[in-house]
Design a protein around this motif. Structure first.
Motif, PDB file in Angstrom:
ATOM      1  N   GLY A 183       0.608  -1.116  -0.020  1.00 31.57           N
ATOM      2  CA  GLY A 183      -0.074  -0.001  -0.016  1.00 31.57           C
ATOM      3  C   GLY A 183       0.833   1.249   0.001  1.00 31.57           C
ATOM      4  O   GLY A 183       2.167   1.299  -0.437  1.00 31.57           O
ATOM      5  N   THR A 184       0.221   2.324   0.425  1.00 29.19           N
ATOM      6  CA  THR A 184       0.947   3.665   0.428  1.00 29.19           C
ATOM      7  C   THR A 184       0.746   4.462   1.742  1.00 29.19           C
ATOM      8  O   THR A 184      -0.328   4.167   2.225  1.00 29.19           O
ATOM      9  CB  THR A 184       0.481   4.625  -0.718  1.00 29.19           C
ATOM     10  N   LEU A 185       1.618   5.375   1.992  1.00 30.63           N
ATOM     11  CA  LEU A 185       1.258   6.315   3.202  1.00 30.63           C
ATOM     12  C   LEU A 185       1.479   7.802   2.705  1.00 30.63           C
ATOM     13  O   LEU A 185       2.429   7.903   2.194  1.00 30.63           O
ATOM     14  CB  LEU A 185       2.405   5.950   4.265  1.00 30.63           C
ATOM     15  N   GLU A 186       0.469   8.672   2.959  1.00 30.81           N
ATOM     16  CA  GLU A 186       0.591   9.752   2.580  1.00 30.81           C
ATOM     17  C   GLU A 186       0.300  10.699   3.663  1.00 30.81           C
ATOM     18  O   GLU A 186      -0.841  10.645   4.441  1.00 30.81           O
ATOM     19  CB  GLU A 186      -0.309  10.571   1.244  1.00 30.81           C
ATOM     20  N   ILE A 187       1.355  11.535   4.033  1.00 32.33           N
ATOM     21  CA  ILE A 187       1.038  13.005   4.943  1.00 32.33           C
ATOM     22  C   ILE A 187       0.803  14.082   4.133  1.00 32.33           C
ATOM     23  O   ILE A 187       1.793  14.559   3.645  1.00 32.33           O
ATOM     24  CB  ILE A 187       1.910  12.860   6.267  1.00 32.33           C
ATOM     25  N   ALA A 188      -0.421  14.819   4.110  1.00 31.50           N
ATOM     26  CA  ALA A 188      -0.659  16.103   3.318  1.00 31.50           C
ATOM     27  C   ALA A 188      -1.251  17.169   4.230  1.00 31.50           C
ATOM     28  O   ALA A 188      -1.801  16.914   5.063  1.00 31.50           O
ATOM     29  CB  ALA A 188      -1.258  15.690   2.266  1.00 31.50           C
ATOM     30  N   LEU A 189      -1.040  18.351   3.678  1.00 28.71           N
ATOM     31  CA  LEU A 189      -1.889  19.460   4.171  1.00 28.71           C
ATOM     32  C   LEU A 189      -2.919  19.645   3.343  1.00 28.71           C
ATOM     33  O   LEU A 189      -2.797  19.937   2.097  1.00 28.71           O
ATOM     34  CB  LEU A 189      -0.766  20.738   4.303  1.00 28.71           C
ATOM     35  N   ASP A 190      -4.162  19.594   3.994  1.00 22.51           N
ATOM     36  CA  ASP A 190      -5.354  19.664   3.450  1.00 22.51           C
ATOM     37  C   ASP A 190      -5.986  21.036   4.143  1.00 22.51           C
ATOM     38  O   ASP A 190      -6.513  20.831   5.195  1.00 22.51           O
ATOM     39  CB  ASP A 190      -6.200  18.556   3.429  1.00 22.51           C
ATOM     40  N   ASP A 191      -6.171  22.082   3.349  1.00 19.98           N
ATOM     41  CA  ASP A 191      -7.169  23.132   3.733  1.00 19.98           C
ATOM     42  C   ASP A 191      -6.295  23.792   5.148  1.00 19.98           C
ATOM     43  O   ASP A 191      -7.422  23.862   6.075  1.00 19.98           O
ATOM     44  CB  ASP A 191      -8.393  22.879   3.875  1.00 19.98           C
ATOM     45  N   GLY A 192      -5.229  23.515   5.275  1.00 18.68           N
ATOM     46  CA  GLY A 192      -4.670  24.020   6.666  1.00 18.68           C
ATOM     47  C   GLY A 192      -4.532  23.026   7.785  1.00 18.68           C
ATOM     48  O   GLY A 192      -4.389  23.422   8.884  1.00 18.68           O
ATOM     49  N   LYS A 193      -5.092  21.606   7.568  1.00 21.46           N
ATOM     50  CA  LYS A 193      -5.124  20.684   8.419  1.00 21.46           C
ATOM     51  C   LYS A 193      -4.128  19.388   7.900  1.00 21.46           C
ATOM     52  O   LYS A 193      -3.922  19.346   6.834  1.00 21.46           O
ATOM     53  CB  LYS A 193      -6.434  19.990   8.691  1.00 21.46           C
ATOM     54  N   VAL A 194      -3.295  18.895   8.804  1.00 25.35           N
ATOM     55  CA  VAL A 194      -2.643  17.659   8.416  1.00 25.35           C
ATOM     56  C   VAL A 194      -3.364  16.465   8.498  1.00 25.35           C
ATOM     57  O   VAL A 194      -4.063  16.020   9.464  1.00 25.35           O
ATOM     58  CB  VAL A 194      -1.519  17.714   9.625  1.00 25.35           C
ATOM     59  N   GLY A 195      -3.419  15.772   7.222  1.00 24.80           N
ATOM     60  CA  GLY A 195      -4.358  14.643   7.072  1.00 24.80           C
ATOM     61  C   GLY A 195      -3.181  13.475   6.691  1.00 24.80           C
ATOM     62  O   GLY A 195      -2.187  13.646   6.073  1.00 24.80           O
ATOM     63  N   VAL A 196      -3.325  12.155   7.364  1.00 29.09           N
ATOM     64  CA  VAL A 196      -2.744  10.928   7.037  1.00 29.09           C
ATOM     65  C   VAL A 196      -3.548  10.176   6.294  1.00 29.09           C
ATOM     66  O   VAL A 196      -4.908   9.724   6.881  1.00 29.09           O
ATOM     67  CB  VAL A 196      -2.367  10.413   8.369  1.00 29.09           C
ATOM     68  N   HIS A 197      -3.335   9.841   5.302  1.00 27.38           N
ATOM     69  CA  HIS A 197      -3.898   8.718   4.379  1.00 27.38           C
ATOM     70  C   HIS A 197      -3.250   7.510   4.355  1.00 27.38           C
ATOM     71  O   HIS A 197      -2.010   7.462   3.491  1.00 27.38           O
ATOM     72  CB  HIS A 197      -4.245   9.321   2.970  1.00 27.38           C
ATOM     73  N   PHE A 198      -3.817   6.198   4.968  1.00 22.17           N
ATOM     74  CA  PHE A 198      -2.995   4.922   4.527  1.00 22.17           C
ATOM     75  C   PHE A 198      -3.824   4.277   3.302  1.00 22.17           C
ATOM     76  O   PHE A 198      -5.249   4.122   3.567  1.00 22.17           O
ATOM     77  CB  PHE A 198      -3.337   4.022   5.859  1.00 22.17           C
ATOM     78  N   ASN A 199      -3.375   3.593   2.632  1.00 17.88           N
ATOM     79  CA  ASN A 199      -3.966   2.747   1.450  1.00 17.88           C
ATOM     80  C   ASN A 199      -3.442   1.358   1.609  1.00 17.88           C
ATOM     81  O   ASN A 199      -2.280   1.079   1.109  1.00 17.88           O
ATOM     82  CB  ASN A 199      -3.887   3.352  -0.105  1.00 17.88           C
ATOM     83  N   VAL A 200      -3.971   0.557   2.097  1.00 19.05           N
ATOM     84  CA  VAL A 200      -3.373  -0.938   2.496  1.00 19.05           C
ATOM     85  C   VAL A 200      -4.399  -1.930   1.375  1.00 19.05           C
ATOM     86  O   VAL A 200      -5.623  -1.825   1.669  1.00 19.05           O
ATOM     87  CB  VAL A 200      -3.771  -1.287   3.996  1.00 19.05           C
TER      88      VAL A 200
END
Length: 1336
Positions: free
Chosen positions: A418-435
C-alpha cells in the motif's frame, strides 16, 4: 495617578535630539567609517569552497576578481544539482556590495545568481530586496565586471553565491569580489534563565525621551527582550509573541487608572529564524518611532501624559524577579543579543565588564550559541528522498514544517502493501493509508487547524498493527487515534518529503509542498542532513539545504485602509470588503470626494458617503447632500438636542456641552478647508442668563472651534467682535447692550445667528456660565454644520501655449501612487504631467486624439499602459483620468468606461524613486499640453493649480466651458448656465424645478380651485413689468396653427375639466374627463357644426393613479400619447379650420370665463371642478401652474377670486380657491433612480459599514426614545387613517355644497371637509403624503 498635562507636540528640538542620539549611538560602530574595502581578494585559497569542482584548475580559490590563475575562475561539475561558491571572510564583516566576472578567456559566465550569508557557515539567509529573495543580474561575457551595491548592508562571516542561470554557450563560470568593512560588537547569550538588570542612578526615573537600540537572534517564538515598570502603573515591554515583535508602552492616563494609556504595537514576523534583527525605539514625549530592521512605524501613545515613570531598573532578557508581569505566562528570552544601548549607555559592554548585575546567569557567555537545527527549503518542483528502515511493522515519523500554503504534500512512501501519505489539506494535517491486503483498506485521519500560518508546527505519527496515532504540536488534545484493523509493513524503506513526481498505481492527492522542514525523524532515526548535503545518502532536486527562505508578504502590510492581507507562498492578496476602498491594495476610494462631485454625476439630494482625501488617511463618512438649483450644500449633524436646557452654571463652574459630529474632526476639517462657504446656526435662549456680558465685560459663555481655541463672538457676528447679531444690526431689545440676553431680563429672550468664519468651524464645545441664580436658565441650540461648494473639485488651470507648465515638489509615491484629474482640450496630443528620477519616472499623456498613456519605470524597465477611446478625446469636453501603481499592479482608467490593468512582475523592484520636480504640462522637451486640467489629485492631495497659475506665464487660473460636458444633465428643456466653478440649470422656461430640471412642479386642486393664465398681446407684453415675469409668458402670435400640451394628473372624481384654452372668438381647446373616467379632447377651430372630438382611450383614468398626457398639433395633424403607450395620430376634418384664432386664456381645473364659451361643455364638465393633482403643465412654452405656484410662494395669499386677482398688468396668472404645491400628480421619475444593487454611492440606512457611528446620535435621540417615538408614531398613524376614512365617507355625501358656478360665478360659501384638512398645513411634503390618504 495624577500628573499635570504636558505639551505633547513633536517639536523641532525633539527631532534634533533623536537625530543626535542616533549619531552618538552609532558613532562607535563600524557604520560610521567608509565601508569600501575589497574583502575577498586578500583571502587565501582555503577561504574559498564550493559544492563541486569541474577539474583541479577550476578550484574555488581561483574565483577572485580579475585574477587569471588556474583555469581563470571556478566552475562546478555539470552533474552538480545545487552548485554554489562560498567564501569565508574570517570574521563577521559588514558587506555593502558584490561584483562578478565570468571565467577568464572562456565561454563560461553566470547570468543570474542569489546571495546567501551566514555567521557560522550554516543556517543560511538569502539576501532580500523589495520583499523578495533577490536574484542579481550577472554577466554577459567573461571580462566585464558587474557590481551591485546592496540596498541594505548585511553582516556575516560566510557568503554563498548560488548560480541560477549561465551562459548558453558554455557552463557556469565565476569570479567574485566582496566589498565592505570590519564589524565587531559585544554579544551576550541568553539561556532563558539569566536577566541583565540596568539599575538607575536614582530610585525613580521620570523620563521624557528614550533611545533604545539592540540586535537579537533566536529560534524561539516567545520571550521578553526588555521590561521596565513603575509603581504608578507606567511600563515599557518589548517581547516576542508568535515570532512577532510586540512593543507595549504606558505613560499613564488620569486618576481613573492607567488602562487608557496602554499602547500596543506589533512589528515583523518570522523572527524565530535565528538570524540577526535590529531594533530601535525612539520616544519623545508621546511620539514614538519603532524600527525593526528597515521598517519604521510612527505612532503616538494613548493617554494624557508625556513622561515614562520607571522604578529602580530596566531589565533585558526577561522579567525582573521582583516585578509584576504585565501578562501571565511570559517567558524569558532565549537567544543572543548584541549592541544593546539605552540612552547612550552600552549595556552589553557594561555587562562584559561586570558593571551590571548578571547574577541570574549560571554562566554568562559572551559568544552566541548557535542553533543545531538543519532546515530544508522546498519549492513547487522540489523533493527530498531519504532512507528509512525496510520491513518494519511500525511506522514512526516526525518532523517540523512551516508554510503559507493551505495544501501540500509533506511526506509520501510506498509501503510493502500500500501507500502512506501525509499532506496538508485546507490548513489541516491529514494522514492517508491505502492498504491492499486481503481487501482494500483506507484510513483517513486529520488534525490541527490553520497550520499554514507561517509558524513552525510539529507532526508526530506512530502507526502499528490496528492502531494509528497522529499528534500535532505535541498537544495531547490534538491527538487523533484510530483502531481500524490494519497491518503495517514498510516497503523499500524510502520516504519522499516535499514532493513526489514518480508514476505509481496510487498517486498522492497532493504533488508538492512549498515551505520549510526541519527535525526530520524517520522510523525513529534522525535524518542525517549533513550526509545528504555531501551526497552520501538520499537524493534531492531543487531543494535548498540548511536554509528556510520563507517570506511574510503581509509584513509590512501593503493592504491599505484596513484591508485584510492573505498570502500564499509566492503572492499576497488584499480583501477590501467593508473598507470603502478598492483595488489590488485597497488604495482607491469607491466614493466621490464631495457632494459637488455627486451632483456632477447627475445625483440628486440624498445621504451619501464621501471621501474628501480619496486614497489619503481619512476614511469615508456619511453626509447629507442638498442639491439646490445653484448651490450644493453638505451637512454634518451633531448630537446636541435642540433647546438643551442649562442651569446651575457659573463663571467658576461653567457647564461645558460637548458636541460630537457624525464625522471626526479631521474629516469635518477636510470639508471646511475645501468649501467656498460654511455656516452653523447657534441660538441662545435666556431667562436671566447673560451671554457675552457686552459691551465691555468678560463673557459668561464662549464656544470652542475646531482648533480648540475659545471664541467670544456669537452667531451673526465675526471674529474679534464681541457682539451678537442684534449688536451688529443695532436692534437689540436694550440698546445699551450688544446681545439681547446681556440685558438680563426676567422674560425669555434669544440671541441667534449664523457663524460663518469657516476656519473656526465646527463648534465642538459650548461653555455656559450664568445660570446659577434663582430662576435663571439658558436653552442652547447648535445646528448642523453646512458647507457649500468644493474648491478642490473646481481647482483648474488653462494652458495656453505648448511650452507652458506648472511645477510642484517631487511626487512621493514609492510603493503606492494614484493620480486623478479632469482634462479638456482640442489639441490632438500633449503631456499632462511628468516626474523623473535617475532611471525611474512616471508620465501621463494624451498620445493621440483617442489614446491616453500611463508610463513609468521603477527599475525593471519602462512599462506603458494605454487606453483607447471609441470617440475623440480632443472634443473640448471634460474627461476623467485615473491612474494607480502599487506593488501588485498598475491601472489606467478613462471616463469610468475604459480600463487597462497590468500586474507587477513577481520579482523585481517595487519602489518608485523620483527626485526632480513634478511638472504639469510641457516638460523635458515633451509635447506640451494645450487645454484645461482640473481637480488634479495625487495620493489624495489636491494640487493648487489656480494659485500656481497666477504667477506662471502661459497658464491662466480657472477654466470655462463646463456646459459642453455637463449640459446633458439639464433635462426637460432646461438651459445650462456657465459659472466660474461649474454650471447650473436654468429651469425658467420649463414646467420643472430642481438642480437638473427634473423635479415635477404640481399642485393640489380642491373643488372650485382653478388656475387662469391670460395670453397677452405683443403691446401688453412689451409694457409688462419684467420683475414679475418668471418666464416667457406668451408666444408672440395670438393666432396658433401649432400647440404643444403636456401635463400629468391624478384624480378619483369625474367629470372634470383638466385644461381649457379659450379665445376671443368661439375657438377653444378642451381636455376633459368624462363621467366614466375616459379622456376626451375637443377642438373647436371653426368650420364645423360641432367641435371635433377625440376619445383618447376607453380606460378609466380617474383611478387615483398618475397619468401623463403629451399632445401636439401641427395644422390638421394631432398626435396624442397617453402614459407609456405609443403615440396615436388623428386628423382634423377637411372642413375644419386649422388656425386657433385670438387665443385669450388658459384654464386649469375649472373654467371661469365671461366671454364666448361652449355652454354645453361647461354645463357637463365644469361642476364641481377638478379635484386632484395636476403636475408639470406646459402649453407652447408657457407653464401656468408653475408660474402660479411660484407667485403663491412669493406672496402667500389667502383664497382669491378671479374678480380680485393679483395685478393683472403685472402677472398674467391668477387662481381661485386653495392652491397648494404638491407633486402627487407626478408620474414616475423622469430619470429613473439607480438600483441599490448597482449604485455604489448610495447605501441603505441598514447597510453595514466598518465605521463607528455610535458616538453620534442624530438629533440627540437615543435607542430607547427612538422605540417610544416609533410606538407613538404608529398610534398617531392609525388615528389619522381612521379619520381620513371617515372624512372620505362624508365627502362622498356632500352634494348639497355644490353650486352651478358656471352660471353664477359666486364664491363657495363654505369649505369642504377635505379643504379643511388640506388647508391646515401648507407643507408640501405633508401634501405629498395626502394622496395616499385621499384614495384610501
Amino acid at each position: 495617578m495624577h500628573r499635570p498635562g504636558l505639551v505633547s507636540t513633536f517639536t523641532l528640538t525633539s527631532m534634533l535630539w533623536i537625530s543626535n542620539s542616533f549619531r552618538s549611538l552609532h558613532g562607535a560602530l563600524p557604520f560610521a567609517q567608509k565601508c569600501e574595502e575589497a574583502l575577498s581578494s586578500p583571502l587565501p585559497h582555503t577561504a574559498f569552497t564550493a559544492s563541486s569542482v569541474f577539474t583541479s584548475g577550476y578550484a574555488p580559490g581561483y574565483a577572485k576578481l580579475n585574477r587569471r590563475g588556474g583555469a581563470g575562475g571556478w566552475s562546478p561539475q555539470d552533474s552538480d544539482s545545487y552548485p554554489w561558491l562560498q567564501v569565508d571572510l574570517g570574521n563577521r564583516r559588514q558587506v555593502v556590495a558584490v561584483a562578478t566576472q565570468g571565467r577568464y578567456s572562456s565561454s563560461d559566465w553566470t547570468t543570474r545568481y542569489r546571495l546567501l550569508y551566514s555567521d557560522t557557515g550554516r543556517n543560511w539567509k538569502p539576501y532580500h530586496q523589495d520583499g523578495n529573495i533577490w536574484a542579481f543580474s550577472g554577466n554577459s561575457n567573461t571580462e566585464s565586471v558587474v557590481r551591485h551595491d546592496l540596498a541594505k548592508g548585511i553582516m556575516g562571516r560566510f557568503l554563498r553565491f548560488v548560480p541560477l542561470d549561465w551562459s548558453g554557450e558554455g557552463r557556469i563560470g565565476l569570479r567574485i569580489e566582496v566589498y565592505g568593512c570590519s564589524y565587531w560588537a559585544d554579544v551576550i547569550n541568553f539561556d532563558g534563565q539569566g536577566v541583565i538588570s540596568y539599575r538607575f542612578k536614582v530610585k525613580k526615573m521620570k523620563i521624557i525621551k528614550d533611545v533604545i537600540a539592540l540586535k537579537f537572534k533566536t529560534s524561539e517564538s516567545e520571550g521578553v527582550i526588555l521590561h521596565g515598570e513603575g509603581q504608578q502603573g507606567d511600563y515599557i515591554t518589548l517581547e516576542l509573541r508568535r515570532a512577532k515583535l510586540l512593543l507595549q508602552i504606558n505613560l499613564g492616563s488620569n486618576q481613573y487608572g492607567s488602562i487608557l494609556g496602554h499602547t500596543s504595537v506589533t512589528s515583523g514576523s518570522l523572527l524565530d529564524d535565528h538570524h540577526w534583527h535590529s531594533v530601535m525605539i525612539e520616544r519623545y514625549r508621546r511620539n514614538v518611532n519603532f524600527t525593526l530592521d528597515t521598517h519604521t512605524q510612527h505612532f503616538r501613545t494613548n493617554g494624557e501624559f508625556d513622561h515614562l515613570d520607571l522604578d529602580y531598573e530596566l531589565s533585558f532578557g526577561g522579567m525582573p524577579y521582583s516585578g509584576k508581569p504585565v501578562g501571565g505566562g511570559m517567558k524569558n528570552f532565549r537567544g543572543c543579543m548584541e549592541s544593546i544601548n539605552y540612552n547612550g549607555d552600552n549595556i552589553t559592554d557594561l555587562a562584559r565588564r561586570k558593571k551590571l548585575d548578571t547574577s541570574s546567569f549560571r554562566n554568562l557567555s559572551l559568544s552566541c550559541v548557535e542553533s543545531h537545527s538543519f532546515t530544508v527549503f522546498f519549492n513547487a518542483t522540489s523533493f527530498l528522498q531519504l532512507p528509512g528502515r525496510a520491513n518494519q511493522d511500525v511506522v514512526s515519523l516526525g518532523f517540523q514544517f512551516r508554510t503559507w500554503n493551505a495544501d501540500g504534500l509533506l511526506l509520501f512512501s510506498n509501503l510493502d502493501d500500500g501507500t502512506l501519505e501525509i499532506a496538508l489539506d485546507d490548513g489541516k494535517v491529514g494522514v492517508h493509508f491505502n492498504v491492499t491486503q486481503m481487501k482494500n483498506t483506507r484510513i483517513d485521519i486529520s488534525s490541527g487547524s490553520v497550520l499554514n500560518d507561517g509558524q513552525w508546527h510539529t507532526v508526530r505519527l506512530v502507526a502499528k498493527e490496528n492502531s494509528v496515532l497522529l499528534t500535532i504540536d505535541g498537544d495531547d488534545a490534538s491527538a487523533i487515534r484510530t483502531t481500524t484493523p490494519i497491518t503495517i509493513r514498510t516497503g523499500g524503506g524510502t520516504y519522499h518529503l516535499g514532493g513526489y513526481f514518480l508514476p505509481t498505481l496510487a498517486p498522492p492527492t497532493q504533488k508538492s509542498f512549498q515551505g520549510c522542514m526541519q527535525a526530520i525523524l524517520l522510523d525513529d532515526q534522525p535524518a542525517d542532513m549533513h550526509a545528504v548535503e555531501k551526497g552520501i545518502v538520499g537524493a534531492f532536486e531543487n531543494v535548498s539545504l540548511d536554509m528556510c527562505a520563507i517570506i511574510d508578504r503581509c509584513m509590512p502590510n501593503h493592504c491599505e485602509h484596513g484591508g485584510r492581507c492573505k498570502q500564499t507562498w509566492d503572492r499576497f492578496s488584499c480583501t477590501c470588503d467593508g473598507t470603502g476602498y478598492t483595488g489590488a491594495t485597497c488604495h482607491t476610494s469607491v466614493f466621490e470626494q464631495s457632494c459637488e462631485a455627486y451632483k456632477h454625476l447627475g445625483r440628486s439630494s440624498d445621504t451619501y458617503w464621501i471621501d474628501p482625501d480619496g486614497s489619503g488617511p481619512l476614511g469615508p463618512f456619511k453626509v447629507n447632500c442638498n442639491m439646490t438649483e445653484d448651490k450644493v450644500w453638505t451637512t454634518v449633524v451633531n448630537n446636541l438636542p435642540a433647546q438643551t436646557s442649562v442651569t446651575g452654571s457659573s463663571r467658576e463652574r461653567r457647564t461645558v456641552l460637548q458636541l460630537n459630529y457624525s464625522a471626526s474632526m479631521e474629516q469635518v476639517t477636510a470639508i471646511t478647508t475645501s468649501a467656498e462657504h460654511c455656516e452653523q446656526h447657534v441660538s441662545y435662549g435666556c431667562l436671566m442668563s447673560r451671554l457675552l456680558n457686552t459691551p465691555d465685560g468678560t463673557p459668561y459663555t464662549w464656544w470652542v472651534g475646531r482648533s480648540s481655541e475659545k471664541h467670544f463672538y456669537w452667531g451673526g457676528s465675526g471674529p474679534g467682535i464681541q457682539k451678537c447679531s442684534c449688536g451688529i444690526d443695532r436692534n437689540c431689545t436694550d440698546p445699551k447692550y450688544d446681545c439681547n440676553c446681556d440685558a438680563d431680563h426676567k422674560q425669555w429672550r434669544e440671541d441667534s445667528g449664523l457663524l460663518v468664519y469657516k476656519d473656526h468651524l465646527p463648534v465642538s464645545q459650548v461653555a455656559v456660565g450664568d445660570t446659577n441664580r434663582l430662576g435663571s436658565e439658558a436653552k442652547l441650540t447648535v445646528g448642523p454644520l453646512r458647507c457649500q461648494g468644493d474648491r478642490n473639485y473646481w481647482n483648474a488651470a488653462s494652458f495656453t501655449t505648448p511650452s507652458s507648465y506648472l511645477h510642484f515638489s517631487t511626487f512621493q509615491g514609492e510603493t503606492s501612487a494614484d493620480i486623478s484629474f479632469y482634462f479638456k482640450t482640442s489639441a490632438p496630443y500633449g503631456v499632462f504631467l511628468e516626474n523623473l528620477g535617475n532611471t525611474d519616472f512616471i508620465r501621463l499623456e494624451l498620445k493621440s486624439p483617442t489614446v491616453i498613456s500611463f508610463s513609468f519605470d521603477v527599475g525593471n524597465g519602462p512599462v506603458e499602459l494605454a487606453v483607447h477611446s471609441a470617440t475623440p478625446l480632443n472634443d473640448d469636453q471634460w474627461h476623467r483620468v485615473m491612474a494607480e501603481r502599487n506593488v501588485k499592479e498598475a491601472v489606467l482608467q478613462l471616463d469610468l468606461n475604459y480600463r487597462e490593468a497590468r500586474p507587477a512582475p513577481p520579482q523585481g523592484h517595487t519602489r518608485l524613486e523620483l527626485f526632480s520636480q513634478l511638472y504639469v504640462g510641457a516638460a523635458g522637451g515633451q509635447r506640451g499640453f494645450l487645454g484645461c486640467i482640473r481637480s488634479l489629485r495625487m495620493n489624495g492631495v489636491t494640487l493648487d493649480l489656480e494659485e500656481r497659475a497666477k504667477v506662471t506665464p502661459g497658464v491662466k487660473p480657472g477654466c470655462q466651458g463646463h456646459c459642453t460636458s455637463y449640459g446633458m444633465y439639464c433635462r426637460n428643456g432646461g438651459k445650462c448656465v456657465e459659472k466660474y466653478n461649474g454650471y447650473s440649470c436654468d429651469c425658467t422656461a420649463t414646467a420643472y424645478d430642481g438642480p437638473f430640471c427634473t423635479k415635477d412642479v404640481g399642485g393640489f386642486f380642491e373643488a372650485g380651485t382653478l388656475v387662469r393664465y391670460d395670453f397677452l398681446s405683443e403691446s401688453a407684453a412689451a409694457n409688462q413689468d419684467t420683475r414679475f415675469v418668471a418666464q416667457p409668458s406668451t408666444p408672440q402670435e395670438v393666432n396658433l396653427t401649432r400647440e404643444e400640451v403636456a401635463f400629468s394628473f391624478s384624480t378619483s372624481n369625474t367629470p372634470a375639466i383638466l385644461l381649457y384654452a379659450s379665445s376671443k372668438t368661439q375657438d377653444y381647446l378642451a381636455l376633459v374627463l368624462r363621467q366614466n373616467g375616459t379622456l376626451q379632447v375637443q377642438y373647436n377651430l371653426g368650420g364645423l357644426k360641432e367641435p371635433f372630438t377625440i376619445d383618447v382611450d376607453q380606460r378609466n383614468l380617474a383611478n387615483g393613479q398618475p397619468h401623463t398626457i403629451n399632445m401636439s398639433r401641427s395644422n390638421r395633424t394631432i398626435t396624442i400619447q397617453l402614459d407609456h403607450y405609443p403615440p396615436v395620430s388623428y386628423s382634423l376634418p377637411e372642413a375644419s379650420d386649422t388656425q386657433f384664432n385670438l387665443v385669450k386664456t388658459l384654464f386649469l381645473g375649472k373654467v371661469f370665463e365671461t366671454s364666448v364659451i361652449d355652454p354645453a361643455l361647461i354645463e357637463r364638465y365644469n361642476t364641481p371642478g377638478f379635484i386632484g393633482c395636476l403636475s408639470r403643465v406646459q402649453f407652447n412654452g408657457v407653464t401656468p401652474l408653475k408660474t402660479a405656484l411660484r407667485n403663491l410662494v412669493a406672496d402667500r395669499p389667502i383664497d382669491r377670486h378671479p374678480d380680485q386677482p393679483t395685478d393683472r398688468q403685472s402677472v398674467p396668472v391668477s387662481y381661485q380657491g386653495k392652491l397648494v404645491e404638491s407633486n402627487c400628480g407626478a408620474s414616475p421619475l423622469t430619470i429613473p433612480p439607480m438600483s441599490a444593487a448597482t449604485d455604489p454611492w448610495r447605501l441603505d440606512s441598514g447597510a453595514e459599514f466598518p465605521f463607528n457611528e455610535e458616538r453620534v446620535i442624530p438629533d440627540g435621540v437615543n435607542r430607547n426614545s427612538a422605540i417610544i417615538g416609533g410606538i407613538i408614531a404608529v398610534v398617531i398613524f392609525t388615528i389619522l387613517c381612521t379619520l381620513a376614512f371617515l372624512i372620505r365617507y362624508m365627502f362622498r355625501h356632500k352634494g348639497s355644497y355644490h353650486t352651478n358656478e358656471s352660471k353664477a360665478a359666486e364664491p363657495a360659501s363654505g369649505e369642504s371637509a377635505d379643504t379643511t384638512i388640506i388647508g391646515t398645513d401648507p407643507n408640501p411634503e405633508t401634501i405629498d403624503e395626502s394622496k395616499k390618504e385621499w384614495f384610501i
